[in-house]
Design a protein around this motif. Structure first.
Motif, mmCIF file in Angstrom:
data_model
loop_
_atom_site.group_PDB
_atom_site.id
_atom_site.type_symbol
_atom_site.label_atom_id
_atom_site.label_comp_id
_atom_site.label_asym_id
_atom_site.label_seq_id
_atom_site.Cartn_x
_atom_site.Cartn_y
_atom_site.Cartn_z
ATOM 1 N N ILE A 161 44.406 54.265 38.696
ATOM 2 C CA ILE A 161 43.322 53.475 39.293
ATOM 3 C C ILE A 161 42.046 53.622 38.473
ATOM 4 C CG2 ILE A 161 41.810 53.285 41.311
ATOM 5 C CD1 ILE A 161 44.336 53.988 43.016
ATOM 6 N N VAL A 162 41.728 54.839 38.076
ATOM 7 C CA VAL A 162 40.527 55.070 37.268
ATOM 8 C C VAL A 162 40.610 54.299 35.954
ATOM 9 C CG1 VAL A 162 39.257 56.830 35.951
ATOM 10 C CG2 VAL A 162 39.934 57.275 38.319
ATOM 11 N N ALA A 163 41.761 54.356 35.289
ATOM 12 C CA ALA A 163 41.920 53.636 34.024
ATOM 13 C C ALA A 163 41.822 52.129 34.239
ATOM 14 C CB ALA A 163 43.258 53.992 33.378
ATOM 15 N N LEU A 164 42.396 51.641 35.315
ATOM 16 C CA LEU A 164 42.341 50.209 35.620
ATOM 17 C C LEU A 164 40.894 49.763 35.851
ATOM 18 C CD1 LEU A 164 44.853 48.345 37.822
ATOM 19 C CD2 LEU A 164 42.452 47.793 37.948
ATOM 20 N N VAL A 165 40.163 50.547 36.628
ATOM 21 C CA VAL A 165 38.768 50.194 36.923
ATOM 22 C C VAL A 165 37.918 50.276 35.653
ATOM 23 C CG1 VAL A 165 36.701 50.930 38.175
ATOM 24 C CG2 VAL A 165 38.893 50.763 39.367
ATOM 25 N N ALA A 166 38.079 51.343 34.880
ATOM 26 C CA ALA A 166 37.262 51.514 33.666
ATOM 27 C C ALA A 166 37.638 50.516 32.580
ATOM 28 C CB ALA A 166 37.408 52.934 33.130
ATOM 29 N N GLY A 167 38.878 50.078 32.561
ATOM 30 C CA GLY A 167 39.324 49.166 31.519
ATOM 31 C C GLY A 167 39.382 47.725 31.990
ATOM 32 N N ASP A 168 40.422 47.390 32.721
ATOM 33 C CA ASP A 168 40.685 46.002 33.105
ATOM 34 C C ASP A 168 39.684 45.420 34.106
ATOM 35 O OD1 ASP A 168 43.058 45.656 31.526
ATOM 36 O OD2 ASP A 168 44.036 47.022 32.919
ATOM 37 N N ALA A 169 39.127 46.240 34.976
ATOM 38 C CA ALA A 169 38.227 45.715 36.008
ATOM 39 C C ALA A 169 36.783 45.586 35.540
ATOM 40 C CB ALA A 169 38.273 46.594 37.257
ATOM 41 N N TYR A 170 36.364 46.459 34.635
ATOM 42 C CA TYR A 170 34.959 46.504 34.266
ATOM 43 C C TYR A 170 34.448 45.161 33.743
ATOM 44 C CZ TYR A 170 30.562 47.693 32.119
ATOM 45 O OH TYR A 170 29.237 47.696 31.779
ATOM 46 N N TRP A 171 35.131 44.595 32.772
ATOM 47 C CA TRP A 171 34.594 43.372 32.160
ATOM 48 C C TRP A 171 34.485 42.220 33.154
ATOM 49 C CZ3 TRP A 171 31.854 43.071 27.937
ATOM 50 C CH2 TRP A 171 31.440 41.800 27.531
ATOM 51 N N PRO A 172 35.549 41.842 33.860
ATOM 52 C CA PRO A 172 35.400 40.691 34.754
ATOM 53 C C PRO A 172 34.478 40.967 35.945
ATOM 54 C CG PRO A 172 37.602 41.603 34.979
ATOM 55 C CD PRO A 172 36.946 42.309 33.826
ATOM 56 N N LEU A 173 34.581 42.143 36.546
ATOM 57 C CA LEU A 173 33.792 42.406 37.747
ATOM 58 C C LEU A 173 32.330 42.695 37.464
ATOM 59 C CD1 LEU A 173 36.330 44.545 39.811
ATOM 60 C CD2 LEU A 173 35.744 42.138 40.118
ATOM 61 N N HIS A 222 26.559 37.675 35.455
ATOM 62 C CA HIS A 222 26.314 36.231 35.446
ATOM 63 C C HIS A 222 26.225 35.640 36.848
ATOM 64 C CE1 HIS A 222 26.438 35.793 31.131
ATOM 65 N NE2 HIS A 222 27.410 36.688 31.137
ATOM 66 N N GLY A 223 26.560 36.435 37.866
ATOM 67 C CA GLY A 223 26.460 35.947 39.233
ATOM 68 C C GLY A 223 25.208 36.394 39.960
ATOM 69 N N SER A 224 24.666 37.557 39.563
ATOM 70 C CA SER A 224 23.493 38.040 40.283
ATOM 71 C C SER A 224 22.391 38.553 39.368
ATOM 72 C CB SER A 224 23.896 39.155 41.252
ATOM 73 O OG SER A 224 24.368 40.278 40.542
ATOM 74 N N ARG A 225 22.697 38.764 38.121
ATOM 75 C CA ARG A 225 21.694 39.244 37.161
ATOM 76 C C ARG A 225 21.808 38.409 35.902
ATOM 77 N NH1 ARG A 225 19.288 43.949 37.846
ATOM 78 N NH2 ARG A 225 19.049 44.213 35.621
ATOM 79 N N ARG A 226 20.833 38.509 35.064
ATOM 80 C CA ARG A 226 20.925 37.845 33.763
ATOM 81 C C ARG A 226 21.560 38.807 32.771
ATOM 82 N NH1 ARG A 226 14.890 36.484 34.474
ATOM 83 N NH2 ARG A 226 14.958 38.663 34.015
ATOM 84 N N ALA A 227 22.215 38.265 31.770
ATOM 85 C CA ALA A 227 22.801 39.096 30.723
ATOM 86 C C ALA A 227 21.714 39.889 29.994
ATOM 87 C CB ALA A 227 23.583 38.233 29.751
ATOM 88 N N ALA A 228 20.558 39.304 29.809
ATOM 89 C CA ALA A 228 19.384 39.940 29.217
ATOM 90 C C ALA A 228 18.171 39.245 29.818
ATOM 91 C CB ALA A 228 19.402 39.804 27.701
ATOM 92 N N PRO A 229 16.996 39.878 29.782
ATOM 93 C CA PRO A 229 15.819 39.274 30.410
ATOM 94 C C PRO A 229 15.513 37.852 29.954
ATOM 95 C CG PRO A 229 15.345 41.529 29.784
ATOM 96 C CD PRO A 229 16.707 41.200 29.221
ATOM 97 N N ASP A 283 25.461 32.541 32.709
ATOM 98 C CA ASP A 283 26.387 31.547 32.194
ATOM 99 C C ASP A 283 27.436 31.252 33.264
ATOM 100 O OD1 ASP A 283 28.395 30.100 30.936
ATOM 101 O OD2 ASP A 283 28.379 31.330 29.126
ATOM 102 N N PRO A 284 27.401 30.071 33.898
ATOM 103 C CA PRO A 284 28.363 29.745 34.953
ATOM 104 C C PRO A 284 29.817 29.814 34.487
ATOM 105 C CG PRO A 284 26.617 28.095 34.860
ATOM 106 C CD PRO A 284 26.433 28.997 33.680
ATOM 107 N N ALA A 285 30.089 29.522 33.222
ATOM 108 C CA ALA A 285 31.455 29.604 32.710
ATOM 109 C C ALA A 285 31.933 31.050 32.676
ATOM 110 C CB ALA A 285 31.541 28.980 31.317
ATOM 111 N N GLU A 286 31.046 31.964 32.303
ATOM 112 C CA GLU A 286 31.398 33.391 32.315
ATOM 113 C C GLU A 286 31.658 33.864 33.736
ATOM 114 O OE1 GLU A 286 31.871 36.040 29.964
ATOM 115 O OE2 GLU A 286 32.204 34.249 28.765
ATOM 116 N N LEU A 287 30.820 33.429 34.672
ATOM 117 C CA LEU A 287 31.018 33.782 36.079
ATOM 118 C C LEU A 287 32.386 33.305 36.558
ATOM 119 C CD1 LEU A 287 30.172 34.786 38.868
ATOM 120 C CD2 LEU A 287 28.974 32.604 39.174
#
Length: 155
Positions: free
Chosen positions: A97-109, A116-123, A128-132
């Protein structure tokens, strides 16, 4: 005995994992806020963690970075309830579970949905709606796997 210092960023999921480990063990610690995305990260932090990521734990003269290493150290170095289960099967499930969260889950979530859903990538960047949407799509697989694993037991 000195109080450990945990250097981290308030919105970092990895910093929160280290904070939760310390809290579960009942370890008092000093929080040191570090924004790893800032242009002026202090040189003294870079001396602790040359990769400029968070968290980093300083316990006396011992410095440790990488969340998994920190949580395992906290579990073994401090009194309190064990963070890992007793059996090899349950420990393996936790590590999966830890490996899944740190690896596969981190990028999309985090990097796609959260950024891209609640913060900006940078100020100076707009979300980007496509990234979301890509993150939401990819999250389905990750969350289904986590749901299945969570249903297998308490760990």
């Amino acid at each position: 005995m000195s109080v450990p210092e945990l250097h981290g960023y308030r919105i970092s999921v990895f910093s929160w994992v280290a904070r939760w480990a310390l809290a579960e063990k009942g370890v008092a610690y000093r929080w040191v806020e570090v924004n790893p995305f800032a242009e002026d990260v202090p040189a003294d932090y870079l001396a602790l963690n040359p990769f400029c990521r968070v968290p980093t734990l300083v316990d006396g003269d011992f410095t440790l970075f990488e969340t998994g290493a920190i949580t395992e150290y906290v579990d073994e170095a401090f009194d309190g309830p064990p963070l890992m289960p007793a059996t090899p099967v349950e420990r393996a499930r936790v590590r999966q579970i830890v490996a899944l969260v740190a690896g596969d889950a981190y990028w999309p979530l985090v990097r796609q949905v959260f950024v891209h859903g609640s913060r900006r990538a940078a100020p100076d960047e707009a979300p980007d709606p496509a990234e979301l949407q890509a993150g939401l799509q990819r999250s389905r697989t990750v969350l289904a796997a986590l749901e299945r694993l969570a249903g297998e037991g308490p760990f």
